[in-house]
Design an enzyme around this catalytic site. Sequence first.
Site, short mmCIF file in Angstrom:
data_model
loop_
_atom_site.label_atom_id
_atom_site.label_comp_id
_atom_site.label_asym_id
_atom_site.label_seq_id
_atom_site.Cartn_x
_atom_site.Cartn_y
_atom_site.Cartn_z
N ASP A 198 0.84 -1.21 0.00
CA ASP A 198 0.00 0.00 0.00
C ASP A 198 0.87 1.26 0.00
OD1 ASP A 198 0.76 -0.63 2.75
OD2 ASP A 198 -0.63 0.92 3.40
N GLU A 258 0.03 -1.09 5.72
CA GLU A 258 1.07 -0.65 6.65
C GLU A 258 0.91 0.82 6.97
OE1 GLU A 258 4.98 0.95 8.02
OE2 GLU A 258 3.76 1.58 6.33
ZN LIG Z 1 6.67 2.32 4.17
#
Ligand SMILES: [Zn+2]
Length: 451
Positions: free
Chosen positions: A92, A187
């Site tokens: 992501d 994340e």
């Molecule tokens: Zn990162």
Amino acid sequence: MAAPYGSPLAAELREDVLERFLRYARVDSQSARESQTTPSTPGQLDLARLLAGELRELGLDDVELTDHGYVMATLPASVSGGPTVGLLAHVDTSPDAPASGVNPVVWADYDGGELVLPGDPSQVLSPAASALLAERLGHDIVSSDGTTLLGADDKAGVAEIMSAVAHLLAHPELPRPRTRIGFTVDEEIGRGADHFELERFGADFAYTLDGQEVGRIENETFSAVELSLTFHGVGVHPGTAKGKLVNPVRLAARFIASLPRELAPETTEGRQGFVHPYAIEGSAESATVTLIVRDFDDETLAAHEALVAGLAAQAVAAEPAARFRIDRWDQYRNMRSSLEAVPHVVEAALEAARRVGLEPRLGSIRGGTDGSRLTAMGLPTPNIFTGGNEYHSVREWISVQDMAISAATIVELLQLLAQRLPGAAEGNGARASRLGRAAGETGPPEPAPPT
Ligand SMILES: [Zn+2]
């Protein structure tokens, strides 16, 4: 440091890592804080599917896309007896800058001048503003067109792992341990480890490829707590409130005004922690202040929390009818002490960087990584540089030569781990003294911005 760091291996990987990076950067895989699903956005699955397909094509074993969008795969060992090593990166990109329609621009053979981003000429990469850019004469620089982020955080890490794996598969004569590849989701919104199944991954230790400056190995993150502080007052019609009304909005304002100015993110750096109120909402009934508290040292972190409780008590002290309540969440923990128990893990990364001609150093992150959560869960996971710069902004950029040196570092790291770690040939004492030397050479770590 001049291109290409004198590493023939990096030179060999350059074209492949660039091609992969450009392909991954064009997929919109931005995560979304407000989403309740995992992954938080369907775009992450698009990139996950692409990567799973490429891993299968390369010939890795056990390639799978889990229900939560994680990609896992096995690069089998070429020698027996070594550990199982994990390599991790996140698919992501940050929700803090536009990420749809990324159009990467490659500035070949950088001449040291200003780079005016073509989609928005007000966005300029300037060597005056970035010493790291100024040093990259002759490098090939990749940026966005200025209207979106680039997504080197963390597609550079993804591309570097893929290139290293492709190289090792093409060179079966090189020793390598059993290696587990893991590409994670979400994340950037702090949920990267939420559904990560350690047993399914099955590594003895791992590395995230999610750092920035070349040569920097990060073995330390903040410890992080979020607090929700709610003030309750006494609601009375304001027309007849004299002597009765206790306004929770005023209590919250009094509390915020009492927070020490020298303990704020805007006044701290390096190894200093902070207390940061970042959201407030209130009404006649109650007012809630949401804060994050950060420090490298767990005792100091606890002192910051105690300070918040003390100031909240002071804010209500003059109002016998007022109350407050604090809820807390542990977000992540500094991974340093856990990593010190397995010093060969960090030492191998430092040694791998030396083998590609770098002078590596240890660093601390003023933030967290997937690795800080995974380390706390029992999988020791320091963070390795990717070469990226100005993360989470439309001015994000990366040098192709830097991506290649990171990929070459991974190749060297796996060869190293196949040969001597963990410890068939030498005892813990030898490893510990090697780490001691490395730490002594590198001096005190300088914390970096969060990734
Ligand atoms: Zn990162």
